[in-house]
Design a protein around this motif. Structure first.
Motif, PDB file in Angstrom:
ATOM      1  N   PHE A 123      34.303  52.558 -38.156  1.00  0.00           N
ATOM      2  CA  PHE A 123      33.445  53.690 -37.780  1.00  0.00           C
ATOM      3  C   PHE A 123      32.275  53.188 -36.940  1.00  0.00           C
ATOM      4  CE2 PHE A 123      29.681  56.209 -38.280  1.00  0.00           C
ATOM      5  CZ  PHE A 123      30.128  57.491 -38.034  1.00  0.00           C
ATOM      6  N   GLU A 124      31.674  52.093 -37.412  1.00  0.00           N
ATOM      7  CA  GLU A 124      30.475  51.569 -36.751  1.00  0.00           C
ATOM      8  C   GLU A 124      30.742  51.202 -35.297  1.00  0.00           C
ATOM      9  OE1 GLU A 124      27.936  48.774 -38.803  1.00  0.00           O
ATOM     10  OE2 GLU A 124      26.524  49.617 -37.346  1.00  0.00           O
ATOM     11  N   GLU A 125      31.943  50.705 -35.030  1.00  0.00           N
ATOM     12  CA  GLU A 125      32.289  50.314 -33.661  1.00  0.00           C
ATOM     13  C   GLU A 125      32.215  51.537 -32.732  1.00  0.00           C
ATOM     14  OE1 GLU A 125      35.761  47.773 -33.626  1.00  0.00           O
ATOM     15  OE2 GLU A 125      36.045  48.280 -31.499  1.00  0.00           O
ATOM     16  N   VAL A 126      32.789  52.650 -33.175  1.00  0.00           N
ATOM     17  CA  VAL A 126      32.788  53.863 -32.339  1.00  0.00           C
ATOM     18  C   VAL A 126      31.366  54.428 -32.260  1.00  0.00           C
ATOM     19  CG1 VAL A 126      33.704  56.211 -32.119  1.00  0.00           C
ATOM     20  CG2 VAL A 126      35.206  54.349 -32.858  1.00  0.00           C
ATOM     21  N   TRP A 127      30.690  54.464 -33.401  1.00  0.00           N
ATOM     22  CA  TRP A 127      29.306  54.966 -33.432  1.00  0.00           C
ATOM     23  C   TRP A 127      28.426  54.194 -32.441  1.00  0.00           C
ATOM     24  CZ3 TRP A 127      25.611  58.277 -34.213  1.00  0.00           C
ATOM     25  CH2 TRP A 127      24.302  57.845 -34.417  1.00  0.00           C
ATOM     26  N   SER A 128      28.520  52.850 -32.471  1.00  0.00           N
ATOM     27  CA  SER A 128      27.671  52.027 -31.581  1.00  0.00           C
ATOM     28  C   SER A 128      27.973  52.298 -30.114  1.00  0.00           C
ATOM     29  CB  SER A 128      27.880  50.533 -31.803  1.00  0.00           C
ATOM     30  OG  SER A 128      27.944  50.241 -33.119  1.00  0.00           O
ATOM     31  N   ASP A 129      29.255  52.572 -29.820  1.00  0.00           N
ATOM     32  CA  ASP A 129      29.615  52.896 -28.433  1.00  0.00           C
ATOM     33  C   ASP A 129      29.035  54.253 -28.022  1.00  0.00           C
ATOM     34  OD1 ASP A 129      31.097  50.620 -28.202  1.00  0.00           O
ATOM     35  OD2 ASP A 129      33.047  51.599 -28.398  1.00  0.00           O
ATOM     36  N   CYS A 130      28.951  55.178 -28.989  1.00  0.00           N
ATOM     37  CA  CYS A 130      28.470  56.532 -28.689  1.00  0.00           C
ATOM     38  C   CYS A 130      26.952  56.564 -28.488  1.00  0.00           C
ATOM     39  CB  CYS A 130      28.852  57.500 -29.812  1.00  0.00           C
ATOM     40  SG  CYS A 130      30.614  57.853 -29.900  1.00  0.00           S
ATOM     41  N   VAL A 131      26.221  55.749 -29.249  1.00  0.00           N
ATOM     42  CA  VAL A 131      24.748  55.815 -29.239  1.00  0.00           C
ATOM     43  C   VAL A 131      24.153  55.857 -27.826  1.00  0.00           C
ATOM     44  CG1 VAL A 131      22.656  54.495 -29.814  1.00  0.00           C
ATOM     45  CG2 VAL A 131      24.370  54.933 -31.564  1.00  0.00           C
ATOM     46  N   PRO A 132      24.578  54.956 -26.928  1.00  0.00           N
ATOM     47  CA  PRO A 132      23.928  54.956 -25.603  1.00  0.00           C
ATOM     48  C   PRO A 132      24.228  56.183 -24.745  1.00  0.00           C
ATOM     49  CG  PRO A 132      25.273  52.963 -25.912  1.00  0.00           C
ATOM     50  CD  PRO A 132      25.562  53.877 -27.049  1.00  0.00           C
ATOM     51  N   VAL A 133      25.274  56.955 -25.114  1.00  0.00           N
ATOM     52  CA  VAL A 133      25.632  58.108 -24.272  1.00  0.00           C
ATOM     53  C   VAL A 133      25.297  59.447 -24.933  1.00  0.00           C
ATOM     54  CG1 VAL A 133      27.393  56.883 -22.940  1.00  0.00           C
ATOM     55  CG2 VAL A 133      28.072  58.018 -25.051  1.00  0.00           C
ATOM     56  N   LEU A 134      24.627  59.411 -26.073  1.00  0.00           N
ATOM     57  CA  LEU A 134      24.295  60.667 -26.764  1.00  0.00           C
ATOM     58  C   LEU A 134      23.154  61.424 -26.092  1.00  0.00           C
ATOM     59  CD1 LEU A 134      24.708  59.491 -30.465  1.00  0.00           C
ATOM     60  CD2 LEU A 134      26.106  61.194 -29.284  1.00  0.00           C
ATOM     61  N   GLY A 135      22.330  60.706 -25.321  1.00  0.00           N
ATOM     62  CA  GLY A 135      21.216  61.364 -24.631  1.00  0.00           C
ATOM     63  C   GLY A 135      20.337  62.096 -25.622  1.00  0.00           C
ATOM     64  N   ASP A 136      19.980  63.370 -25.287  1.00  0.00           N
ATOM     65  CA  ASP A 136      19.145  64.125 -26.233  1.00  0.00           C
ATOM     66  C   ASP A 136      19.957  65.203 -26.958  1.00  0.00           C
ATOM     67  OD1 ASP A 136      19.502  65.878 -24.211  1.00  0.00           O
ATOM     68  OD2 ASP A 136      17.375  66.161 -23.739  1.00  0.00           O
ATOM     69  N   LYS A 137      21.272  65.047 -27.001  1.00  0.00           N
ATOM     70  CA  LYS A 137      22.095  66.016 -27.744  1.00  0.00           C
ATOM     71  C   LYS A 137      21.713  65.980 -29.218  1.00  0.00           C
ATOM     72  CE  LYS A 137      25.909  65.239 -24.618  1.00  0.00           C
ATOM     73  NZ  LYS A 137      27.231  65.619 -24.199  1.00  0.00           N
ATOM     74  N   PRO A 138      21.680  67.159 -29.879  1.00  0.00           N
ATOM     75  CA  PRO A 138      21.401  67.150 -31.310  1.00  0.00           C
ATOM     76  C   PRO A 138      22.520  66.435 -32.077  1.00  0.00           C
ATOM     77  CG  PRO A 138      21.428  69.400 -30.434  1.00  0.00           C
ATOM     78  CD  PRO A 138      21.851  68.493 -29.331  1.00  0.00           C
ATOM     79  N   VAL A 139      22.122  65.569 -32.992  1.00  0.00           N
ATOM     80  CA  VAL A 139      23.072  64.772 -33.766  1.00  0.00           C
ATOM     81  C   VAL A 139      22.726  64.890 -35.252  1.00  0.00           C
ATOM     82  CG1 VAL A 139      23.781  62.386 -34.283  1.00  0.00           C
ATOM     83  CG2 VAL A 139      23.569  63.126 -31.903  1.00  0.00           C
ATOM     84  N   ALA A 140      23.744  65.090 -36.082  1.00  0.00           N
ATOM     85  CA  ALA A 140      23.551  65.101 -37.536  1.00  0.00           C
ATOM     86  C   ALA A 140      24.388  63.987 -38.149  1.00  0.00           C
ATOM     87  CB  ALA A 140      23.977  66.443 -38.106  1.00  0.00           C
ATOM     88  N   LEU A 141      23.900  63.443 -39.253  1.00  0.00           N
ATOM     89  CA  LEU A 141      24.594  62.361 -39.945  1.00  0.00           C
ATOM     90  C   LEU A 141      24.903  62.818 -41.371  1.00  0.00           C
ATOM     91  CD1 LEU A 141      22.281  59.382 -38.842  1.00  0.00           C
ATOM     92  CD2 LEU A 141      24.296  60.282 -37.660  1.00  0.00           C
TER      93      LEU A 141
END
Ligand code: FMN
Length: 133
Positions: free
Chosen positions: A63-81
């Protein structure tokens, strides 16, 4: 209504129950993390990421591998965990939220559930769906 992706990893189903509750409340797609990648972030207006406490208060490595790849491209989109845990106190979620915010992710909320989500956690997930809509 904005388009929401609910991306999750779950070994024994508890986080999957949370993902489905969130997806149902928001008429969103629940996507197992192995079927998701950073390239798909652009298709969504808001995203929720779910992973239980694994290791020693850590995210699952796949999971962490995909999450780390996503972090730089999330911009200011709302994100929930969100995610499930057992014997801890939710420390993994605090570290996850802190590191996400430090990386500039727009974290609008989080929900944790002790093992299978109870009615209170399911209600919190419905509220979270509202914040992401
Ligand atoms: C290898 C492993 C490590 C775990 N580490 C933790 C932990 O550090 N803290 C905690 O509270 N629970 C821990 N748990 C318990 C899980 O977070 C808990 O069973 C959770 O409900 C699993 O979610 P899932 O059903 O979505 O896989 C661990 C479980 C496993 C199998």
């Amino acid at each position: 209504m904005s388009k929401l992706a609910v991306v999750y990893w779950s070994q024994t189903g508890n986080t999957e129950v949370m993902a489905n509750a969130l997806a149902d409340a928001a008429a969103a797609d629940a996507i197992e993390v192995s079927s998701f990648s950073a390239a798909r972030v652009a298709d969504y207006d808001a995203l929720a990421f779910g992973c239980p406490a694994m290791g020693d208060e850590e995210l699952d490595p796949d999971f962490e591998e995909v999450w780390s790849d996503c972090v730089p491209v999330l911009g200011d989109k709302p994100v929930a965990l969100f995610g499930s845990y057992d014997w801890g106190t939710g420390e993994w979620m605090e570290s996850w939220k802190d590191s996400a915010q430090a990386a500039g992710v727009n974290v609008v909320g989080s929900v944790i559930a002790n093992l299978e989500p109870n009615d209170e956690a399911l209600e919190q997930l419905r509220e979270l769906a509202g914040k992401l809509a």
